[in-house]
Design an enzyme around this catalytic site. Sequence first.
Site, PDB file in Angstrom:
ATOM      1  N   THR A  27       0.343  12.067  -0.887  1.00 42.96           N
ATOM      2  CA  THR A  27      -1.578  12.444  -2.043  1.00 42.96           C
ATOM      3  C   THR A  27      -1.686  14.001  -1.042  1.00 42.96           C
ATOM      4  O   THR A  27      -1.712  14.729  -1.418  1.00 42.96           O
ATOM      5  CB  THR A  27      -2.351  11.550  -1.638  1.00 42.96           C
ATOM      6  OG1 THR A  27      -1.962  10.851  -2.431  1.00 42.96           O
ATOM      7  CG2 THR A  27      -3.657  12.338  -2.125  1.00 42.96           C
ATOM      8  N   ALA A  28      -0.915  13.624   0.259  1.00 46.12           N
ATOM      9  CA  ALA A  28      -1.624  14.744   1.281  1.00 46.12           C
ATOM     10  C   ALA A  28      -0.412  15.323   1.361  1.00 46.12           C
ATOM     11  O   ALA A  28      -0.896  17.511   0.980  1.00 46.12           O
ATOM     12  CB  ALA A  28      -1.235  14.397   2.783  1.00 46.12           C
ATOM     13  N   LYS A  45       1.017  -0.838  -0.183  1.00 47.54           N
ATOM     14  CA  LYS A  45      -0.550  -0.036  -0.215  1.00 47.54           C
ATOM     15  C   LYS A  45       0.787   1.032   0.202  1.00 47.54           C
ATOM     16  O   LYS A  45       1.881   1.119   0.690  1.00 47.54           O
ATOM     17  CB  LYS A  45      -1.043   0.053   1.397  1.00 47.54           C
ATOM     18  CG  LYS A  45      -1.881   1.194   1.232  1.00 47.54           C
ATOM     19  CD  LYS A  45      -2.402   0.806   2.014  1.00 47.54           C
ATOM     20  CE  LYS A  45      -3.849   2.301   1.862  1.00 47.54           C
ATOM     21  NZ  LYS A  45      -5.032   2.104   3.109  1.00 47.54           N
ATOM     22  N   VAL A  46       0.503   2.056  -1.223  1.00 52.41           N
ATOM     23  CA  VAL A  46       1.801   3.628  -1.093  1.00 52.41           C
ATOM     24  C   VAL A  46       0.714   4.776  -1.112  1.00 52.41           C
ATOM     25  O   VAL A  46      -0.802   4.858  -0.977  1.00 52.41           O
ATOM     26  CB  VAL A  46       2.056   3.355  -2.536  1.00 52.41           C
ATOM     27  CG1 VAL A  46       3.493   2.093  -1.585  1.00 52.41           C
ATOM     28  CG2 VAL A  46       1.539   3.293  -3.855  1.00 52.41           C
ATOM     29  N   SER A  47       0.778   6.013  -1.175  1.00 54.11           N
ATOM     30  CA  SER A  47       0.228   7.263  -1.575  1.00 54.11           C
ATOM     31  C   SER A  47      -0.062   6.860  -3.173  1.00 54.11           C
ATOM     32  O   SER A  47       0.647   6.707  -4.007  1.00 54.11           O
ATOM     33  CB  SER A  47       0.593   8.404  -1.335  1.00 54.11           C
ATOM     34  OG  SER A  47       1.528   8.334   0.161  1.00 54.11           O
ATOM     35  N   HIS A  75      -6.373  10.236   7.336  1.00 55.02           N
ATOM     36  CA  HIS A  75      -7.084   9.036   8.416  1.00 55.02           C
ATOM     37  C   HIS A  75      -7.689   9.948   9.936  1.00 55.02           C
ATOM     38  O   HIS A  75      -8.507  10.694  10.027  1.00 55.02           O
ATOM     39  CB  HIS A  75      -6.073   8.732   8.120  1.00 55.02           C
ATOM     40  CG  HIS A  75      -4.974   7.811   7.446  1.00 55.02           C
ATOM     41  ND1 HIS A  75      -6.775   7.704   6.126  1.00 55.02           N
ATOM     42  CD2 HIS A  75      -3.932   6.907   6.533  1.00 55.02           C
ATOM     43  CE1 HIS A  75      -5.745   7.043   4.636  1.00 55.02           C
ATOM     44  NE2 HIS A  75      -4.189   6.966   5.730  1.00 55.02           N
TER      45      HIS A  75
END
Length: 244
Positions: free
Chosen positions: A91-92, A39-41, A132
Site C-alpha cells: 500500500t505504501a 497478512k498482506v498489503s 509502521h
Amino acid sequence: MFHALVHGLVPGAPPVDVTYADVDVTNTAAEKGAYDLVKVSYAALPWLLDQYELLPCGGALGRGCGPLVLTRDARTDLSGATVAIPGERTTAYLLMRQWAEAQPPRRVEVVPFHEIMPGVAAGRYDAGLVIHEARFTYQRYGLTALADLGEWWEAETGLPIPLGAILARRGAVDPAAAAEWIRASVRHAWAHPDASRDYVLAHAQEMEPDVVDQHIALYVNEFTEELGSEGHKAVDALLRSPAL
C-alpha cells in the site's frame, strides 16, 4: 492481535504454525498459495482474491498511521531520486506513486524494511518509504519526513488508510470461523494487555517498550475488530486507484 490465537488461548481455534516474514515476502508467497491465513498489503489484493477471501478483521487500517517518505537532505520532491521501498505491491508504494505522480523518482529499489532508514541515513538512497513503527523512530537516524502519505490520503478521500489485510485461502479455511478466532484473539489482547508483551517484544523491529506501546495504540483499533462500512469504503477507494 495474534498472541492468544498463536498460544492456544482462543476456544475452538485449531493449533497454528506461524511464519514471520517481511511484507514483501508474504505478498509474494500468498500469490503462490503458500499460507492458509496470511497478512498482506491491501494493495496486493487484485493479485490474490482469486485464491483468498478478505477477512473483515485483524488487519491494519486507521487514521494518522500512514507511510512516510523520508530523506536526509532538504529536497522538496522525489524528482531524480533513488528511493528504497518495502515492496512493489505494498500500500505504501501505491500511495507514493499517486502522491509523486508529478515528480516521480528516477529509480526505486525494494529493500527489507529494517534496512531502509539506515540506508537513507548512510546515503545509499536519496529517500526511503517506511511504514509502521518507523514513524516513531526516524528522527534517530537524522532523517526528515518529506511526506506523510496517510495525511495525504485522508485529505484526498476523507477515509482511513488501509495498510495490511488478513486473507483466508479459499477451500482451506472457513473464513467466518477464522474471523471469529481473530476477533477473539484481539479481544483477549484488549482484556489482558500485559499478557502479550513478551511475545510482542520478541518479534518487534524496534524493541523499546514505549515504541511498542505507541505502535499498538495506533494500529490496533476499532477497525482491527471489524472493518465496518467505513473500512470497506476505504478498501474500495484504494483498489480503484489509477496507479494499480
